[in-house]
Design an enzyme around this catalytic site. Structure first.
Site, mmCIF file in Angstrom:
data_model
loop_
_atom_site.group_PDB
_atom_site.id
_atom_site.type_symbol
_atom_site.label_atom_id
_atom_site.label_comp_id
_atom_site.label_asym_id
_atom_site.label_seq_id
_atom_site.Cartn_x
_atom_site.Cartn_y
_atom_site.Cartn_z
ATOM 1 N N ASP A 67 42.081 39.547 44.733
ATOM 2 C CA ASP A 67 42.715 39.787 43.441
ATOM 3 C C ASP A 67 41.765 39.441 42.285
ATOM 4 O OD1 ASP A 67 44.806 39.981 41.420
ATOM 5 O OD2 ASP A 67 46.215 39.698 43.079
ATOM 6 N N THR A 108 47.671 44.605 38.973
ATOM 7 C CA THR A 108 47.819 44.241 40.388
ATOM 8 C C THR A 108 48.710 45.186 41.208
ATOM 9 O OG1 THR A 108 47.418 41.942 39.889
ATOM 10 C CG2 THR A 108 48.583 42.391 41.944
ATOM 11 N N LYS A 190 51.648 36.711 46.260
ATOM 12 C CA LYS A 190 52.463 37.521 45.342
ATOM 13 C C LYS A 190 53.325 38.513 46.121
ATOM 14 C CE LYS A 190 48.874 37.714 41.731
ATOM 15 N NZ LYS A 190 47.980 38.599 40.955
ATOM 16 N N HIS A 328 42.506 34.333 35.538
ATOM 17 C CA HIS A 328 43.291 34.456 34.300
ATOM 18 C C HIS A 328 43.176 33.192 33.458
ATOM 19 C CE1 HIS A 328 45.357 38.265 34.131
ATOM 20 N NE2 HIS A 328 45.617 38.204 35.419
ATOM 21 N N HIS A 372 41.673 45.130 40.830
ATOM 22 C CA HIS A 372 41.152 45.270 39.457
ATOM 23 C C HIS A 372 40.103 44.194 39.255
ATOM 24 C CE1 HIS A 372 43.415 41.666 38.493
ATOM 25 N NE2 HIS A 372 44.425 42.211 39.138
ATOM 26 N N HIS A 509 43.061 41.810 32.235
ATOM 27 C CA HIS A 509 42.531 43.081 32.726
ATOM 28 C C HIS A 509 43.571 44.136 32.431
ATOM 29 C CE1 HIS A 509 45.355 42.416 36.026
ATOM 30 N NE2 HIS A 509 44.962 41.162 35.960
HETATM 31 ZN ZN ZN Z 1 45.641 41.441 40.487
#
Ligand code: ZN
Length: 572
Positions: A67, A108, A190, A328, A372, A509
């Site tokens: 990720d 995502t 996730k 992040h 991404h 992103h």
């Molecule tokens: Zn992601």
């Protein structure tokens, strides 16, 4: 007189006749043996065409989605990686050095959907992590499903399913092609990173629940967690991983590829601000240990489902999400990010060693990519004089004022709906209907206003994109990303390096730019030969490539092309 031709007589038989006799008898014997074998169990299989005879499908496919992994992380930290993780993939496998995302937004849910469907939001329907339904005005989360219940927790985190995905995945196609003998398991911290890759027909998908502090699932897949999942959760392995906090793997001053630890643009880690090592308290998501936990759980899944032990090819999908949570918070140039990748490298090495042992290195095919990338932090770009800024400050408020002046209708864009969602403008459709407003006129007003704002490069009425004077590549990404029912009608393209308000610290992103869309793409194991290609390829090529390698149908919304550099060689 002695005839020279008869000199070779042995009794009444010449030597040459004697040899012919034995040669004949030898061939006869071989023929008898062959007939015997064909009639026996040894050769009971029907004779197949030559092309199929040498084809040996992989026992297991492992899809690793790291990720927020920018492609350049492969090389930025290369010297600090061990031999058996990322370097093993680069040195033994095949690397596509210019793999790009070819739609907007680069987020995502969309990334995972596109990797596994070979398709784009316009077709597969995952138009963002969230979107606004054009007709109802309802805000959707990509994998939410209130028809389902959580399995394994009292939280609502399991009320999920892949139903919003409108097309089949490569994992669905594998299940269909094998008459559902293949097993497909999706795993992530996730929900969306586990659910979308596992497709509609997945055997199972598991994701992490903060409340239960364990992996959970949804009634979409099963009514009860398998015993091995319960046992894993009861081990509290997360607590073991977090017990000692987070210190860097190596002395801090050796992290010369990253900015100083106390860089002011880094956001908090587990509530600690400024974000400085060591972290006494961390959580499983915002630390490298979430990846360790995911890969450890994946090993249990391999055993629990007997993946790779069946006649049919199985498929395990893994999203390694800690890299995104850490990214992040602190951005791509932080020691936190570097350390997370160095630790992931070690975790991958041990996971590959596990697969070698359990499945055999010749028997599994692993691919690694990302959903991404991520931008440099705003403060970082400011410090080094790179163009940057915040483009969306009070943007909806100011746009509503302009639209009010034009139409006499207040709050045509719902201010509760964050404009940063997919960088699109969604109007309040009820108000448009109620006041019989002309959408074309509103769009024109919005575009004229937005395009004049600092940090906005283009604002495009997507319904008129054919005549919009913007570069072909960006235009194609907008079109690919535009889902008629789920996307806003005006797409905003910020200037490169410009950020939305919410990511003043750390990073985000979602854009078209290489920092958000240039992703790693490596294949290793099974029949994959070592190599490297600089050719431009796309995230949508992954699924049709797997379909070609597996000799199964491509997903039903796929628009990608098989990657010739690795699909040619199996067609011997
Ligand atoms: Zn992601």
């Amino acid at each position: 007189m002695v005839d020279r031709r008869r000199m070779g007589h042995i009794g009444d038989v010449s030597v040459s006749a004697y040899c012919r006799f034995f040669k004949h008898r030898f061939l006869c014997c071989m023929l008898v043996l062959l007939v015997y074998l064909l009639g026996s169990d040894v050769c009971a299989q029907p004779v197949r065409p030559a092309a199929q005879e040498s084809y040996r499908p992989p026992k297991l496919i492992v899809g690793l989605v790291v990720d927020q992994m920018r492609w350049d992380y492969l090389y930025r930290y290369y010297d600090r990686y061990g031999e058996d993780g990322f370097k093993r993939m680069i040195r033994k496998g095949f690397s596509f050095e210019n793999a790009y995302i070819n739609y907007l937004p680069s987020s995502t849910g969309v990334g995972h959907a596109s990797i596994f469907t070979g398709s784009v939001p316009s077709i597969h329907g995952i138009a963002g992590n969230n979107w606004i339904d054009r007709y109802t005005g309802r805000k959707w989360y990509c994998t939410e499903d209130t028809a389902e219940q959580t399995v394994g927790s009292t939280s609502t985190a399991g009320r999920m399913s892949p139903r919003n995905l409108l097309v089949s995945t490569i994992t669905d196609e594998l299940r269909i092609a094998s008459n559902f003998q293949s097993k497909v398991v999706g795993i992530s911290l996730k929900d969306r990173g586990a659910i979308l890759p596992a497709g509609h027909t997945g055997t199972a998908a598991f994701w992490w629940d903060n409340k239960a502090r364990g992996f959970i699932t949804s009634t979409y897949y099963m009514e009860q967690l398998p015993d091995w999942v319960e046992q894993f959760n009861n081990m509290n392995y997360d607590q073991t991983l977090l017990a000692e906090g987070w210190e860097t793997l190596y002395p801090l001053d050796t992290y010369i590829n990253s900015t100083a630890d106390d860089a002011p643009w880094e956001g908090p880690i587990a509530g600690k601000s400024p974000a400085i090592f060591p972290y006494e308290r961390v959580n499983i998501r915002q630390s490298p240990f979430g990846n360790t936990l995911t890969l450890r759980f994946a090993e249990e899944a391999v055993d629990g489902y007997g993946l790779g032990q069946n006649k049919a090819t199985d498929f395990l999908t893994l999203n390694l999400a800690s890299t995104d949570y850490v990214g992040h918070a602190t951005g791509p140039n932080s020691i936190e990010t570097e350390d997370t990748y160095l630790r992931l490298d070690r975790d991958l090495a041990s996971f590959f060693a596990f697969l070698d042992e359990e499945i055999g290195s010749e028997n599994y095919l692993v691919f690694l990519t990302a959903d991404h990338g991520g931008a440099h932090s705003l403060g970082y770009m400011e410090k080094y004089n790179l163009p940057t800024g915040i483009w969306d400050t009070d943007l909806v408020k100011r746009l509503n004022e302009v639209l009010l002046k034009e139409t006499g209708v207040n709050q045509l864009v719902n201010p509760d709906l964050d404009v940063a969602i997919n960088y699109q403008i969604n109007y309040d459709r009820d108000k448009i209907k109620q006041h019989a407003l002309d959408v074309d006129t509103i769009n024109k007003t919005s575009v004229n206003f937005l395009q004049r704002q600092p940090g906005i490069m283009y604002a495009v009425d997507v319904t008129r994109i054919g005549t919009a004077p913007i570069p072909r590549r960006i235009k194609e990404m907008i079109i690919n990303g535009y889902n008629y029912k789920r996307s806003g009608t005006v797409q905003i393209i910020p200037e490169p390096g410009w950020m939305p308000e919410y990511s003043r610290q750390g990073t985000t992103h979602g854009g078209w730019n290489p920092y958000d869309t240039h992703i790693p793409l490596l294949f290793m194991g099974w029949d994959i030969s070592h190599g490297r290609s600089s050719e431009m390829v796309y995230i949508t090529d992954i699924a049709p490539t797997l379909a070609t390698l597996l000799r199964i149908q491509a997903p039903n919304g796929s628009i990608g092309s098989p990657l010739k550099a690795i699909t040619r060689m199996v067609n011997n």
